[in-house]
Design a protein around this motif. Structure first.
Motif, PDB file in Angstrom:
ATOM      1  N   MET A   1      18.250  49.563  15.685  1.00  0.00           N
ATOM      2  CA  MET A   1      19.521  49.767  14.673  1.00  0.00           C
ATOM      3  C   MET A   1      19.342  51.407  14.441  1.00  0.00           C
ATOM      4  O   MET A   1      18.492  51.752  14.155  1.00  0.00           O
ATOM      5  CB  MET A   1      19.307  49.118  13.523  1.00  0.00           C
ATOM      6  CG  MET A   1      20.119  49.295  12.267  1.00  0.00           C
ATOM      7  SD  MET A   1      19.842  48.181  10.932  1.00  0.00           S
ATOM      8  CE  MET A   1      21.541  47.974  10.278  1.00  0.00           C
ATOM      9  N   SER A   2      20.761  52.018  14.646  1.00  0.00           N
ATOM     10  CA  SER A   2      20.605  53.407  14.489  1.00  0.00           C
ATOM     11  C   SER A   2      20.755  53.599  12.938  1.00  0.00           C
ATOM     12  O   SER A   2      21.020  52.876  12.036  1.00  0.00           O
ATOM     13  CB  SER A   2      22.091  53.975  14.962  1.00  0.00           C
ATOM     14  OG  SER A   2      23.062  53.318  14.220  1.00  0.00           O
ATOM     15  N   LYS A   3      20.250  54.809  12.316  1.00  0.00           N
ATOM     16  CA  LYS A   3      20.422  55.388  11.184  1.00  0.00           C
ATOM     17  C   LYS A   3      21.621  55.525  10.500  1.00  0.00           C
ATOM     18  O   LYS A   3      22.343  56.323  11.223  1.00  0.00           O
ATOM     19  CB  LYS A   3      19.294  56.714  11.242  1.00  0.00           C
ATOM     20  CG  LYS A   3      17.997  56.257  11.382  1.00  0.00           C
ATOM     21  CD  LYS A   3      17.164  57.544  11.379  1.00  0.00           C
ATOM     22  CE  LYS A   3      16.505  58.277  10.033  1.00  0.00           C
ATOM     23  NZ  LYS A   3      15.837  59.266  10.247  1.00  0.00           N
ATOM     24  N   ARG A   4      21.798  55.384   9.473  1.00  0.00           N
ATOM     25  CA  ARG A   4      23.161  55.768   8.876  1.00  0.00           C
ATOM     26  C   ARG A   4      23.353  56.885   8.154  1.00  0.00           C
ATOM     27  O   ARG A   4      24.430  57.353   8.139  1.00  0.00           O
ATOM     28  CB  ARG A   4      23.533  54.334   7.900  1.00  0.00           C
ATOM     29  CG  ARG A   4      23.857  53.026   8.662  1.00  0.00           C
ATOM     30  CD  ARG A   4      24.254  52.140   7.569  1.00  0.00           C
ATOM     31  NE  ARG A   4      24.672  50.935   8.211  1.00  0.00           N
ATOM     32  CZ  ARG A   4      25.000  49.854   7.699  1.00  0.00           C
ATOM     33  NH1 ARG A   4      25.497  50.045   6.431  1.00  0.00           N
ATOM     34  NH2 ARG A   4      25.499  48.709   8.328  1.00  0.00           N
ATOM     35  N   LEU A   5      22.203  57.512   7.769  1.00  0.00           N
ATOM     36  CA  LEU A   5      22.282  58.782   6.854  1.00  0.00           C
ATOM     37  C   LEU A   5      21.204  59.880   7.780  1.00  0.00           C
ATOM     38  O   LEU A   5      20.168  59.242   8.425  1.00  0.00           O
ATOM     39  CB  LEU A   5      21.647  58.432   5.607  1.00  0.00           C
ATOM     40  CG  LEU A   5      22.452  57.614   4.743  1.00  0.00           C
ATOM     41  CD1 LEU A   5      21.458  57.304   3.268  1.00  0.00           C
ATOM     42  CD2 LEU A   5      23.731  58.217   4.279  1.00  0.00           C
ATOM     43  N   SER A   6      21.771  60.841   7.582  1.00  0.00           N
ATOM     44  CA  SER A   6      20.700  61.888   8.095  1.00  0.00           C
ATOM     45  C   SER A   6      19.554  62.079   7.165  1.00  0.00           C
ATOM     46  O   SER A   6      19.473  61.501   6.118  1.00  0.00           O
ATOM     47  CB  SER A   6      21.409  63.134   8.214  1.00  0.00           C
ATOM     48  OG  SER A   6      21.709  63.819   6.814  1.00  0.00           O
ATOM     49  N   GLN A  10      19.049  61.065   3.360  1.00  0.00           N
ATOM     50  CA  GLN A  10      18.254  60.182   2.881  1.00  0.00           C
ATOM     51  C   GLN A  10      17.206  60.700   1.805  1.00  0.00           C
ATOM     52  O   GLN A  10      17.033  59.969   0.775  1.00  0.00           O
ATOM     53  CB  GLN A  10      17.515  59.481   4.034  1.00  0.00           C
ATOM     54  CG  GLN A  10      16.520  58.293   3.452  1.00  0.00           C
ATOM     55  CD  GLN A  10      17.192  57.289   3.185  1.00  0.00           C
ATOM     56  OE1 GLN A  10      18.386  56.734   3.714  1.00  0.00           O
ATOM     57  NE2 GLN A  10      16.896  56.753   1.954  1.00  0.00           N
TER      58      GLN A  10
END
Length: 57
Positions: A1-6, A10
């Motif tokens: 799953m890719s990160k949604r926030l940098s 975060q």
């Protein structure tokens, strides 16, 4: 799953959530108490409506 926030975003979110105003101690949720309050309210309003109908008619 890719990160949604940098990583920087975060870090900001973690900082915001760890602030003292966001650390509120809450009592545990009690669904049976909620059910009892709803039932008592519904029964009480039903009894009041029957009483009012008897007074009006």
């Amino acid at each position: 799953m890719s990160k949604r926030l940098s990583d920087e975003d975060q870090r900001r979110v973690d900082e915001y959530l760890s602030a003292p105003q966001h650390r509120v101690e809450r009592k545990p949720f009690r669904p049976w108490l909620l059910l009892a309050v709803v039932l008592i309210s519904v029964i009480g309003m039903g009894l009041i409506s029957r009483l009012l109908s008897l007074l009006v008619l």
